[in-house]
Design a protein around this motif. Structure first.
Motif, PDB file in Angstrom:
ATOM      1  N   GLU A  50      -4.219  10.773   4.133  1.00 53.23           N
ATOM      2  CA  GLU A  50      -2.891  10.519   3.363  1.00 53.23           C
ATOM      3  C   GLU A  50      -2.843  11.436   2.315  1.00 53.23           C
ATOM      4  OE1 GLU A  50       1.092   9.548   3.219  1.00 53.23           O
ATOM      5  OE2 GLU A  50      -0.266   8.956   4.821  1.00 53.23           O
ATOM      6  N   GLU A  51      -4.135  11.664   1.661  1.00 49.84           N
ATOM      7  CA  GLU A  51      -3.783  12.782   0.483  1.00 49.84           C
ATOM      8  C   GLU A  51      -3.747  14.091   0.954  1.00 49.84           C
ATOM      9  OE1 GLU A  51      -6.760  10.417   1.010  1.00 49.84           O
ATOM     10  OE2 GLU A  51      -5.720   8.915  -0.415  1.00 49.84           O
ATOM     11  N   HIS A  57       7.538  20.339   7.694  1.00 50.28           N
ATOM     12  CA  HIS A  57       6.513  19.622   6.919  1.00 50.28           C
ATOM     13  C   HIS A  57       6.855  18.110   7.104  1.00 50.28           C
ATOM     14  CE1 HIS A  57       4.046  22.532   4.867  1.00 50.28           C
ATOM     15  NE2 HIS A  57       5.019  23.402   4.713  1.00 50.28           N
ATOM     16  N   GLU A  58       8.178  17.652   7.058  1.00 51.07           N
ATOM     17  CA  GLU A  58       8.464  16.181   7.112  1.00 51.07           C
ATOM     18  C   GLU A  58       7.938  15.753   8.762  1.00 51.07           C
ATOM     19  OE1 GLU A  58      12.407  15.961   6.161  1.00 51.07           O
ATOM     20  OE2 GLU A  58      12.075  15.895   3.990  1.00 51.07           O
ATOM     21  N   ASN A  85       2.690  19.697   1.307  1.00 51.99           N
ATOM     22  CA  ASN A  85       3.993  19.576   1.591  1.00 51.99           C
ATOM     23  C   ASN A  85       4.897  20.825   1.694  1.00 51.99           C
ATOM     24  OD1 ASN A  85       5.003  19.967  -1.114  1.00 51.99           O
ATOM     25  ND2 ASN A  85       3.971  18.161  -1.617  1.00 51.99           N
ATOM     26  N   SER A 130       4.073  15.654   9.027  1.00 49.63           N
ATOM     27  CA  SER A 130       3.623  14.565   8.288  1.00 49.63           C
ATOM     28  C   SER A 130       3.717  13.315   8.921  1.00 49.63           C
ATOM     29  CB  SER A 130       4.115  14.364   6.809  1.00 49.63           C
ATOM     30  OG  SER A 130       3.655  15.831   6.033  1.00 49.63           O
ATOM     31  N   CYS A 151      -0.134  14.536   1.828  1.00 53.00           N
ATOM     32  CA  CYS A 151       0.689  14.682   0.693  1.00 53.00           C
ATOM     33  C   CYS A 151       0.569  15.817  -0.054  1.00 53.00           C
ATOM     34  CB  CYS A 151       0.684  13.309  -0.279  1.00 53.00           C
ATOM     35  SG  CYS A 151       1.110  11.927   0.283  1.00 53.00           S
ATOM     36  N   ARG A 194       0.867  10.610  10.522  1.00 50.12           N
ATOM     37  CA  ARG A 194       0.992   9.101  10.266  1.00 50.12           C
ATOM     38  C   ARG A 194       1.143   8.230  11.247  1.00 50.12           C
ATOM     39  NH1 ARG A 194       4.199  11.214   5.593  1.00 50.12           N
ATOM     40  NH2 ARG A 194       3.016  11.279   3.800  1.00 50.12           N
TER      41      ARG A 194
END
Length: 148
Positions: free
Chosen positions: A41-42, A84-85, A48, A88, A45, A92
């Motif tokens: 997760e790091e 990027h969204e 981005n 990510s 984030c 996830r």
């Protein structure tokens, strides 16, 4: 000579951004394909749309101001953010084990990735046009002044 240096500098930068883009995309695919090689997760984030090489340049007004009027520059932000969204979201979903939805996201990622790539190539072409229009550089201008 300064024009050649400036042109080469811009070309190298855009090529670096394109390479970074494909490297990040490859990491997303690796997360999808290899269950034990997920990004954290790091890491998600930290990478981005504002922290990647393109984002740092794009949002630094001093560095990007002379190109912010270009059509490709103006059109790049949306697809770049979306890429990027979606990347990510895909990672996830992989972390949650939702492989089917992650697979659907990969298709969306490819579509936005292609848009980003096309716009980067167009941006380079438009940057080169600006450079060729500004051939008459002042003799007082140093190489440092024209490099970003």
């Amino acid at each position: 000579m300064l024009e050649l240096i400036n042109r080469t500098n811009h070309e190298s930068f855009i090529q670096s951004v394109i390479l970074d883009h494909f490297v990040w995309k490859n990491k997303v695919y690796t997360s999808f394909m290899e269950a034990n090689d997920h990004l954290t997760e790091e890491q998600i984030c930290a990478h981005n749309h504002q922290e990647c090489r393109l984002g740092k340049w794009y949002y630094d007004q001093e560095k990007s101001q002379k190109y912010s009027h270009l059509k490709a520059f103006q059109e790049l932000e949306g697809p770049h953010i979306q890429f990027h969204e979606i990347a990510s979201d895909t990672i996830r979903l992989c972390l949650k084990g939702d492989i089917y939805q992650a697979l659907e996201k990969l298709a969306d990622m490819e579509e936005t990735s292609e848009q980003v790539f096309i716009l980067l190539v167009e941006l380079l072409q438009q940057m080169e046009q600006v450079l060729s229009q500004n051939v008459s550089l002042s003799t007082d201008q140093s190489i440092d002044d024209i490099l970003f």
